[in-house]
Write a protein that holds these residues in place. Sequence first.
Motif, PDB file in Angstrom:
ATOM      1  N   GLY A 166       0.815  -1.195   0.000  1.00  0.00           N
ATOM      2  CA  GLY A 166       0.000   0.000   0.000  1.00  0.00           C
ATOM      3  C   GLY A 166       0.852   1.249   0.000  1.00  0.00           C
ATOM      4  O   GLY A 166       1.891   1.317  -0.655  1.00  0.00           O
ATOM      5  N   ALA A 167       0.419   2.240   0.781  1.00  0.00           N
ATOM      6  CA  ALA A 167       1.078   3.549   0.771  1.00  0.00           C
ATOM      7  C   ALA A 167       2.545   3.460   1.165  1.00  0.00           C
ATOM      8  O   ALA A 167       3.418   4.028   0.506  1.00  0.00           O
ATOM      9  N   ALA A 168       2.839   2.756   2.261  1.00  0.00           N
ATOM     10  CA  ALA A 168       4.224   2.681   2.723  1.00  0.00           C
ATOM     11  C   ALA A 168       5.100   1.902   1.750  1.00  0.00           C
ATOM     12  O   ALA A 168       6.194   2.341   1.371  1.00  0.00           O
ATOM     13  N   ALA A 169       4.627   0.735   1.330  1.00  0.00           N
ATOM     14  CA  ALA A 169       5.450  -0.118   0.479  1.00  0.00           C
ATOM     15  C   ALA A 169       5.748   0.542  -0.865  1.00  0.00           C
ATOM     16  O   ALA A 169       6.845   0.377  -1.415  1.00  0.00           O
ATOM     17  N   GLN A 174      10.900   2.191  -3.701  1.00  0.00           N
ATOM     18  CA  GLN A 174      11.750   3.122  -4.445  1.00  0.00           C
ATOM     19  C   GLN A 174      13.061   3.377  -3.697  1.00  0.00           C
ATOM     20  O   GLN A 174      14.129   3.462  -4.302  1.00  0.00           O
ATOM     21  N   VAL A 175      12.962   3.488  -2.372  1.00  0.00           N
ATOM     22  CA  VAL A 175      14.175   3.662  -1.569  1.00  0.00           C
ATOM     23  C   VAL A 175      15.056   2.417  -1.672  1.00  0.00           C
ATOM     24  O   VAL A 175      16.273   2.510  -1.876  1.00  0.00           O
ATOM     25  N   ALA A 176      14.430   1.251  -1.543  1.00  0.00           N
ATOM     26  CA  ALA A 176      15.189   0.001  -1.604  1.00  0.00           C
ATOM     27  C   ALA A 176      15.870  -0.174  -2.962  1.00  0.00           C
ATOM     28  O   ALA A 176      17.033  -0.590  -3.048  1.00  0.00           O
ATOM     29  N   ARG A 177      15.172   0.141  -4.040  1.00  0.00           N
ATOM     30  CA  ARG A 177      15.765   0.026  -5.369  1.00  0.00           C
ATOM     31  C   ARG A 177      16.898   1.039  -5.538  1.00  0.00           C
ATOM     32  O   ARG A 177      17.925   0.741  -6.145  1.00  0.00           O
ATOM     33  N   HIS A 178      16.729   2.232  -4.978  1.00  0.00           N
ATOM     34  CA  HIS A 178      17.796   3.237  -5.005  1.00  0.00           C
ATOM     35  C   HIS A 178      19.040   2.717  -4.293  1.00  0.00           C
ATOM     36  O   HIS A 178      20.180   3.037  -4.704  1.00  0.00           O
ATOM     37  N   GLN A 179      18.842   1.911  -3.265  1.00  0.00           N
ATOM     38  CA  GLN A 179      19.961   1.338  -2.510  1.00  0.00           C
ATOM     39  C   GLN A 179      20.495   0.055  -3.133  1.00  0.00           C
ATOM     40  O   GLN A 179      21.421  -0.557  -2.601  1.00  0.00           O
ATOM     41  N   GLY A 180      19.915  -0.356  -4.251  1.00  0.00           N
ATOM     42  CA  GLY A 180      20.406  -1.540  -4.955  1.00  0.00           C
ATOM     43  C   GLY A 180      19.894  -2.862  -4.428  1.00  0.00           C
ATOM     44  O   GLY A 180      20.492  -3.913  -4.700  1.00  0.00           O
ATOM     45  N   ARG A 181      18.773  -2.866  -3.737  1.00  0.00           N
ATOM     46  CA  ARG A 181      18.234  -4.100  -3.171  1.00  0.00           C
ATOM     47  C   ARG A 181      17.165  -4.706  -4.084  1.00  0.00           C
ATOM     48  O   ARG A 181      16.615  -4.028  -4.948  1.00  0.00           O
ATOM     49  N   GLU A 182      16.882  -5.982  -3.862  1.00  0.00           N
ATOM     50  CA  GLU A 182      15.777  -6.656  -4.533  1.00  0.00           C
ATOM     51  C   GLU A 182      14.560  -6.675  -3.609  1.00  0.00           C
ATOM     52  O   GLU A 182      14.697  -6.904  -2.410  1.00  0.00           O
ATOM     53  N   VAL A 183      13.375  -6.437  -4.180  1.00  0.00           N
ATOM     54  CA  VAL A 183      12.149  -6.433  -3.391  1.00  0.00           C
ATOM     55  C   VAL A 183      11.185  -7.470  -3.948  1.00  0.00           C
ATOM     56  O   VAL A 183      10.941  -7.541  -5.169  1.00  0.00           O
ATOM     57  N   SER A 196       0.686  -6.044  -9.934  1.00  0.00           N
ATOM     58  CA  SER A 196       1.158  -5.356 -11.131  1.00  0.00           C
ATOM     59  C   SER A 196       1.805  -4.022 -10.766  1.00  0.00           C
ATOM     60  O   SER A 196       2.851  -3.648 -11.317  1.00  0.00           O
ATOM     61  N   PHE A 197       1.200  -3.292  -9.815  1.00  0.00           N
ATOM     62  CA  PHE A 197       1.750  -2.021  -9.363  1.00  0.00           C
ATOM     63  C   PHE A 197       3.136  -2.225  -8.767  1.00  0.00           C
ATOM     64  O   PHE A 197       4.068  -1.451  -9.024  1.00  0.00           O
ATOM     65  N   ALA A 198       3.295  -3.289  -7.973  1.00  0.00           N
ATOM     66  CA  ALA A 198       4.598  -3.583  -7.374  1.00  0.00           C
ATOM     67  C   ALA A 198       5.655  -3.850  -8.447  1.00  0.00           C
ATOM     68  O   ALA A 198       6.785  -3.358  -8.363  1.00  0.00           O
ATOM     69  N   ARG A 199       5.270  -4.611  -9.465  1.00  0.00           N
ATOM     70  CA  ARG A 199       6.235  -4.887 -10.540  1.00  0.00           C
ATOM     71  C   ARG A 199       6.572  -3.616 -11.309  1.00  0.00           C
ATOM     72  O   ARG A 199       7.723  -3.414 -11.724  1.00  0.00           O
ATOM     73  N   LEU A 201       6.905  -0.746 -10.115  1.00  0.00           N
ATOM     74  CA  LEU A 201       7.839   0.029  -9.307  1.00  0.00           C
ATOM     75  C   LEU A 201       9.157  -0.689  -9.066  1.00  0.00           C
ATOM     76  O   LEU A 201      10.011  -0.177  -8.343  1.00  0.00           O
ATOM     77  N   GLY A 202       9.330  -1.867  -9.673  1.00  0.00           N
ATOM     78  CA  GLY A 202      10.627  -2.518  -9.628  1.00  0.00           C
ATOM     79  C   GLY A 202      10.727  -3.788  -8.834  1.00  0.00           C
ATOM     80  O   GLY A 202      11.837  -4.324  -8.663  1.00  0.00           O
ATOM     81  N   ALA A 203       9.604  -4.329  -8.328  1.00  0.00           N
ATOM     82  CA  ALA A 203       9.668  -5.607  -7.619  1.00  0.00           C
ATOM     83  C   ALA A 203      10.120  -6.701  -8.580  1.00  0.00           C
ATOM     84  O   ALA A 203       9.629  -6.790  -9.708  1.00  0.00           O
ATOM     85  N   VAL A 204      11.034  -7.525  -8.141  1.00  0.00           N
ATOM     86  CA  VAL A 204      11.508  -8.619  -8.996  1.00  0.00           C
ATOM     87  C   VAL A 204      10.510  -9.764  -9.028  1.00  0.00           C
ATOM     88  O   VAL A 204      10.559 -10.615  -9.919  1.00  0.00           O
ATOM     89  N   TRP A 205       9.590  -9.781  -8.047  1.00  0.00           N
ATOM     90  CA  TRP A 205       8.543 -10.808  -7.978  1.00  0.00           C
ATOM     91  C   TRP A 205       7.396 -10.234  -7.171  1.00  0.00           C
ATOM     92  O   TRP A 205       7.591  -9.455  -6.228  1.00  0.00           O
ATOM     93  N   ALA A 206       6.173 -10.602  -7.524  1.00  0.00           N
ATOM     94  CA  ALA A 206       4.992 -10.200  -6.758  1.00  0.00           C
ATOM     95  C   ALA A 206       3.997 -11.348  -6.771  1.00  0.00           C
ATOM     96  O   ALA A 206       3.755 -11.964  -7.822  1.00  0.00           O
TER      97      ALA A 206
END
Length: 330
Positions: A166-169, A174-183, A196-199, A201-206
């Motif tokens: 939701g709102a927080a995630a 975006q912060v996690a991807r900026h830091q080079g992490r996988e979500v 779909s929204f998570a993907r 924004l850069g989630a490698v899996w949802a």
Amino acid sequence: MESVRQPLVLRDIPVPKPEPNQVLVRVNACAICRTDLHVVDGELPDPKLPLVPGHQIVGIISAVGDQVVDFELGERVGIPWLGRTCGHCAYCDSGRENLCDDARFTGYQLDGGYAEFAVADARFCFRIPQGYSDLNAAPLLCAGLIGYRALAMAGEAYRLGFYGFGAAAHILIQVARHQGREVYAFTRPGDAKGQSFARELGAVWAGDSSQKPPQPLEAAIIFAPAGELVPLALESVVKGGIVICAGIHMSDIPSFPYSTLWGERTLRSVANLTRRDGEEFLSLCSQASIRTESRPFPLHAANEALLALRSGSLKGAGVLVVREDELLVS
């Protein structure tokens, strides 16, 4: 249609006057939060009554107390969840003011931002970074701040699981991807739009929260207030991994075998925020070009906004627009 359990009622109340350390803020926008639902539903003890909810407030200072030194008339500020602390207990003296036993919280023990005006202790307000509209800045003040504190607790974990998107995630990915992490994002079963929204924004899996991720996680953050997710998250992290509960309220956690926790796994919670968290996070937002997706609602539609939050139909964050004619647009 499901109704808000304790519907909010619009009332005319006098404009409050700021005390010596306070500012009076003309509210432009106030983001809604899962905590608002916990307050409205009576799940948090001893709220101020009557109460104006809302703790992600953006507005313009229209009056200042005579002891305020850091802000001036006409400045744009943000008012967060942490409204004030005692300033002298062992927690406050050790950089852990978020744990102060005498802390007071906006929209819970202090009147909040579902209103045209709000007063706040100036020492706990934040300047809003340039480049953010009022609408898009408001969710940073809790969804972003609490999420940031939770992310910091994950340490240097590379593979992160977010339970609830939701709102927080949607900010923290975006912060996690900026830091080079996988979500890896977990949503309610069947929430294809959320996945779909998570993907996007850069989630490698949802996938559904009932599913196992394709890779073992090093840390997991539970944003959803669902206790049954705790053992599922513990089963998904590696030995030595950590599971962080990021909400102020959660349904009961079901019993689980000790083997689920064994292997030096850690389970911990996040409580509130510190002013240092806010300063660090808002600075990072500008550096990392963090953006929020916000759905506006007029103030008189606060009950409708809370219903949308409860049902999980919001994409990103919901924000009450109090003064549309004055809304700052980036």
